[in-house]
Motif scaffolding. Sequence first.
Motif, PDB file in Angstrom:
ATOM      1  N   LEU A   1     105.641 -14.145 -41.558  1.00 26.68           N
ATOM      2  CA  LEU A   1     104.330 -13.521 -41.346  1.00 26.68           C
ATOM      3  C   LEU A   1     103.234 -14.574 -41.379  1.00 26.68           C
ATOM      4  N   PRO A   2     102.111 -14.305 -40.709  1.00 25.37           N
ATOM      5  CA  PRO A   2     100.941 -15.183 -40.874  1.00 25.37           C
ATOM      6  C   PRO A   2     100.473 -15.182 -42.318  1.00 25.37           C
ATOM      7  N   SER A   3      99.724 -16.209 -42.690  1.00 23.98           N
ATOM      8  CA  SER A   3      99.328 -16.361 -44.090  1.00 23.98           C
ATOM      9  C   SER A   3      98.499 -15.181 -44.578  1.00 23.98           C
ATOM     10  N   SER A   4      97.567 -14.698 -43.745  1.00 21.67           N
ATOM     11  CA  SER A   4      96.727 -13.570 -44.170  1.00 21.67           C
ATOM     12  C   SER A   4      97.561 -12.299 -44.342  1.00 21.67           C
ATOM     13  N   ALA A   5      98.441 -12.012 -43.378  1.00 24.38           N
ATOM     14  CA  ALA A   5      99.295 -10.830 -43.483  1.00 24.38           C
ATOM     15  C   ALA A   5     100.255 -10.953 -44.657  1.00 24.38           C
ATOM     16  N   HIS A   6     100.713 -12.168 -44.922  1.00 24.05           N
ATOM     17  CA  HIS A   6     101.618 -12.409 -46.057  1.00 24.05           C
ATOM     18  C   HIS A   6     100.917 -12.059 -47.373  1.00 24.05           C
ATOM     19  N   ALA A   7      99.664 -12.528 -47.523  1.00 24.30           N
ATOM     20  CA  ALA A   7      98.903 -12.233 -48.738  1.00 24.30           C
ATOM     21  C   ALA A   7      98.576 -10.748 -48.848  1.00 24.30           C
ATOM     22  N   LEU A   8      98.247 -10.101 -47.723  1.00 24.50           N
ATOM     23  CA  LEU A   8      97.935  -8.672 -47.741  1.00 24.50           C
ATOM     24  C   LEU A   8      99.140  -7.844 -48.190  1.00 24.50           C
ATOM     25  N   LEU A   9     100.296  -8.131 -47.621  1.00 25.28           N
ATOM     26  CA  LEU A   9     101.489  -7.369 -47.957  1.00 25.28           C
ATOM     27  C   LEU A   9     101.907  -7.598 -49.409  1.00 25.28           C
ATOM     28  N   SER A  10     101.815  -8.844 -49.865  1.00 24.00           N
ATOM     29  CA  SER A  10     102.200  -9.138 -51.253  1.00 24.00           C
ATOM     30  C   SER A  10     101.247  -8.482 -52.239  1.00 24.00           C
TER      31      SER A  10
END
Length: 453
Positions: free
Chosen positions: A217-226
Amino acid sequence: MEDEEYVTTLANRHHENLKEFKQICAGGIAGCVAKTSVAPLSRVTVLMQVQSMRPHKFFDGCTPNNLFLVASLKKIVREEGFTALWRGNLASMVHRFPYGAITFYGNSKLREQAALWASPDSKVPEAVRGMAASAVSASMGVLACYPLDVVKTRLTAQTGTRYYNGILDALIRIRREEGSRGLYRGLTMTLLSAVPAVSLNFTLYEEFFNLYQDFGLPSSAHALLSGGSSGVVASTVLFPVDLLRRQMQMVGLGGRPAVYNSVAQACRHVFETGRKRGANKSPPLGLLLGCREFFRGLLPELIKVAPNSAINFCVYNELRNRPWPMEPALERTIAAPSNNNNVVNNVNAANKDGDSKASTLKSTSPSPSPPPSRPFSSNSNAHAESDSLLGESRGVAHSCEGDSSAPSAYSTSPSSNSASNSSSNLSSSSWSSRPAPTTAVSDSRTTPSLAAA
């Protein structure tokens, strides 16, 4: 040189201060952005959590007014207006900025210190150290900002009748009507709720972050999902405690008599509110609805907490990792003297290396070679010298055989003989009249003794 060192030291100090300031501001701004984004859901959650304290407002005497999310949102817009969905949001932001800054900054610093204090053979897992750091930072944030949390809850819970007219008015009135204790109502339950929630949130965020790394995932989507996943789990586990803390914060509103004086009374009251709804039908249903009342408002909380945690972590990471004004200039100032020193050190090292090589070559170099016009003269002298040594060895061989009439040219070893003189002596009649020696004639140039010489 001293001026450069002073500038570098000053730039390093400012750079470290800027990094800490970034962490504080990033945590505060992230909290404000996240709270504003989900403010309507936060207000519905608070109204559902505290409505069991006001049974006189139940439309049939035993059923709360706010049971469903969409119906509650429509009711707020219809009775109070669209902007009422964000009522209490200013107080929430005023509370959230210092709370988020203390929590994020304290968590980061405490984790660093825990890593430094931990011994190499420590048996305490890193996850446990991280959870302890998160708990301590959350406790500091709660204690520092708790009066604002009480004000936020009371302003958010106001519906038709507005008892408080703002943050400052609420602080003054609570202090005047309830004393200083009123500003800290529900502190124990808040510590039992917010501290584990923040601790779990930070710890689960790292676990989910590592879990989702392989998803590409992109970094922003990775942080959002986590962040969303960690928020959902933490809020679900601790929601009953959060409901009780909200109700304890509402006790004594406007100088009214306390609905209950302890957490145990609050638990019984909440349970009875739910049990009465199903008691007429069947006791098991009443028991189930009594337990269900502790999760009143969980749906809007879950809908809210996922984007709230996701936006919180995402904005924090973006603000912390993005270069701020003056930061690149400070980094260049810090790097420039070190680069210059590296260049000077490299040049000095190269000069020393060159001098050592030159001295080594000078000490081990042979005698000066002849002029360039005679490039092979040294080889001719070498052949002449080897031929003379050959003649000497042959002379020695004859003397060993007891022949005293050997030519004088081989009984001595003059160093001035040339290659032509050696060849002429080898063809002389006195040498040719004698039998050829068999011990020293064959390949004398390659014998070990001559090679060593």
